[in-house]
Motif scaffolding. Structure first.
Motif, PDB file in Angstrom:
ATOM      1  N   PHE A  27      22.281 -24.180  58.924  1.00  0.00           N
ATOM      2  CA  PHE A  27      23.095 -24.127  60.141  1.00  0.00           C
ATOM      3  C   PHE A  27      24.169 -25.196  60.028  1.00  0.00           C
ATOM      4  CE2 PHE A  27      24.022 -25.554  64.517  1.00  0.00           C
ATOM      5  CZ  PHE A  27      24.479 -24.363  65.049  1.00  0.00           C
ATOM      6  N   ASN A  28      25.417 -24.757  60.070  1.00  0.00           N
ATOM      7  CA  ASN A  28      26.557 -25.670  59.918  1.00  0.00           C
ATOM      8  C   ASN A  28      26.436 -26.543  58.677  1.00  0.00           C
ATOM      9  OD1 ASN A  28      27.833 -24.651  62.169  1.00  0.00           O
ATOM     10  ND2 ASN A  28      27.135 -26.266  63.544  1.00  0.00           N
ATOM     11  N   GLY A  29      25.967 -25.931  57.587  1.00  0.00           N
ATOM     12  CA  GLY A  29      25.892 -26.618  56.302  1.00  0.00           C
ATOM     13  C   GLY A  29      24.635 -27.418  56.062  1.00  0.00           C
ATOM     14  N   THR A  30      23.776 -27.534  57.060  1.00  0.00           N
ATOM     15  CA  THR A  30      22.533 -28.297  56.919  1.00  0.00           C
ATOM     16  C   THR A  30      21.362 -27.347  56.728  1.00  0.00           C
ATOM     17  OG1 THR A  30      23.372 -30.076  58.337  1.00  0.00           O
ATOM     18  CG2 THR A  30      20.992 -29.975  58.004  1.00  0.00           C
ATOM     19  N   GLU A  31      20.636 -27.507  55.624  1.00  0.00           N
ATOM     20  CA  GLU A  31      19.478 -26.663  55.369  1.00  0.00           C
ATOM     21  C   GLU A  31      18.336 -27.040  56.307  1.00  0.00           C
ATOM     22  OE1 GLU A  31      18.301 -26.577  51.312  1.00  0.00           O
ATOM     23  OE2 GLU A  31      20.248 -25.868  50.575  1.00  0.00           O
TER      24      GLU A  31
END
Length: 403
Positions: A226-230
């Motif tokens: 989500f938004n680049g965060t795993e």
């Protein structure tokens, strides 16, 4: 020794009535269990346990089944882009079978001869619960006091008061069932065909008005960032919900055929399911072949129907899951979504498996893998079967156009 009954307990009026009723009228030792599939906060969980014990339950157990619900149910609803009647993401109906399966485990753990729930005789959930026990534990007797007694809400309240349980049992204006995959909302407006829910009916109020962009990553069809965060898929679902619900996104009313044969109408708030499904579907359209897209659509509709109608234990469900697992192996990439008041837009995606590859050309602009003469020959071959049909049957263009 008294025989044991395991009661699926939510802490509401119906299941609260069941505790003293099963003790006093049926002479059973009541053990309550609450299966949390993502709809209860930690504070609510503690309150439900306290109420069960206060009512006289011999024991209470809380089971956190959110991860199981995702892994065995929601994942395949995403794979199939499943929206019942092109509208409803099976927000609550899909979780009941997993709650029943967890209750069954507890029944076996404590050696109970009875299982009970607070369903009335008017809805789908009674079937979803009963069928698990009919199939997997037919020796366990099912009790549903509200259904069996056809008792009114006021009679339940009077019974509880008679046995010393005073509480605030006032009926809420709207019936709310919240879960990981969305929230259902029932009220007087959903009992007619022309009613619609007012703003006050929705649990999440509209507090955001400035548009935002979010990004959802997928790995083999499953949400993975989500938004680049795993992060785990369950946490991504919650993150999308928290970002989008304050815009009023995901609100709608579903009308459909119930298991018990009548039309049912319910409101829902399901920002995360709708966004994740649409984002996933966009990515699929970029990375799957025409045949894969077609055949997955065929099985997905039936998978959703089976899930809705309590047929999760049918082995054909495992067959369809296996096919979807195979098809999803290249559904990996990231999708960008714009959030705005009361709606969202799926903007585009990036994927290493994107079949819209510039190496082969750009649609409507240039091709790199064939010539104009190739197209002429291809078209002649493609048209040949129908040229033969119209020639043999003596039809011409004018006949077709005039029909």
């Amino acid at each position: 020794m008294k025989e044991k009954v395991v009661l699926a307990f939510s802490g509401g009026l119906d299941t609260s009535f069941c505790v003293p009723y099963l003790m006093n009228e049926k002479g059973l030792e009541v053990h309550t269990v609450m299966v949390n599939t993502g709809g209860f906060s930690e504070e609510e969980v503690k309150g439900i346990e306290a109420r069960a014990l206060q009512l006289g339950a011999a024991s209470h157990k809380t089971i956190d089944a959110a991860e199981t619900y995702y892994r065995k149910g929601i994942k395949y609803l995403i794979y199939g882009n499943i929206l019942k009647n092109a509208t409803y993401p099976l927000s609550v109906s899909s979780e009941r079978v997993f709650q029943a399966l967890e209750v069954l485990k507890h029944v076996k753990e404590i050696g109970a001869g009875y299982v009970a729930h607070g369903s009335t005789g008017a809805g789908n959930d009674q079937v979803r619960f009963d069928i698990v026990f009919e199939i997997l534990a037919p020796e366990v007797k099912i009790l549903a006091p509200i259904r069996e007694l056809s008792i009114t809400r006021q009679e339940e309240i009077d019974y509880l008061k008679k046995h010393g349980f005073e509480s605030s049992w006032e009926k809420a204006k709207y019936s709310i069932n919240q879960g990981l995959w969305g929230t259902s909302i029932g009220g007087v407006e959903t009992l007619s065909s022309d009613g619609y829910l007012p703003e006050e009916a929705y649990p999440t109020k509209v507090t955001k008005t400035t548009p935002e962009h979010i990004r959802i990553g997928f790995s083999k069809g499953e949400p993975c960032s989500f938004n680049g965060t795993e992060m785990p898929a369950v946490d991504i679902i919650k993150a999308v919900r928290d970002a989008a619900s304050p815009f009023g996104i995901g609100r709608d009313i579903h009308i459909g055929d119930t298991i018990i044969g009548i039309k049912g109408r319910v409101g829902f708030e399901a920002a995360a399911p709708l966004i994740i499904i649409k984002a996933h579907h966009l990515l699929e359209k970029h990375v799957l072949t025409k045949g894969q897209l077609y055949w997955k659509d065929q099985i997905a509709g039936w998978y959703g129907q089976q899930m809705h109608e309590a047929m999760y234990l049918d082995p054909v469900m495992r067959d369809m899951e296996a096919m979807m697992e195979s098809i999803e192996k290249n559904v990996t990439g990231e999708v960008e979504i714009a959030l705005m008041p009361y709606h969202f837009m799926v903007l585009g995606c990036k994927s290493g498996h994107d079949l819209m590859s510039s190496k082969f050309g750009a649609y409507g602009e240039i091709n790199k893998s064939y010539t104009g003469q190739d197209v002429i020959g291809f078209t002649k071959v493609l048209a040949n079967p129908l040229k033969i049909y119209y020639n043999v049957n003596g039809e011409d263009a004018a006949d077709v156009i005039d029909k």
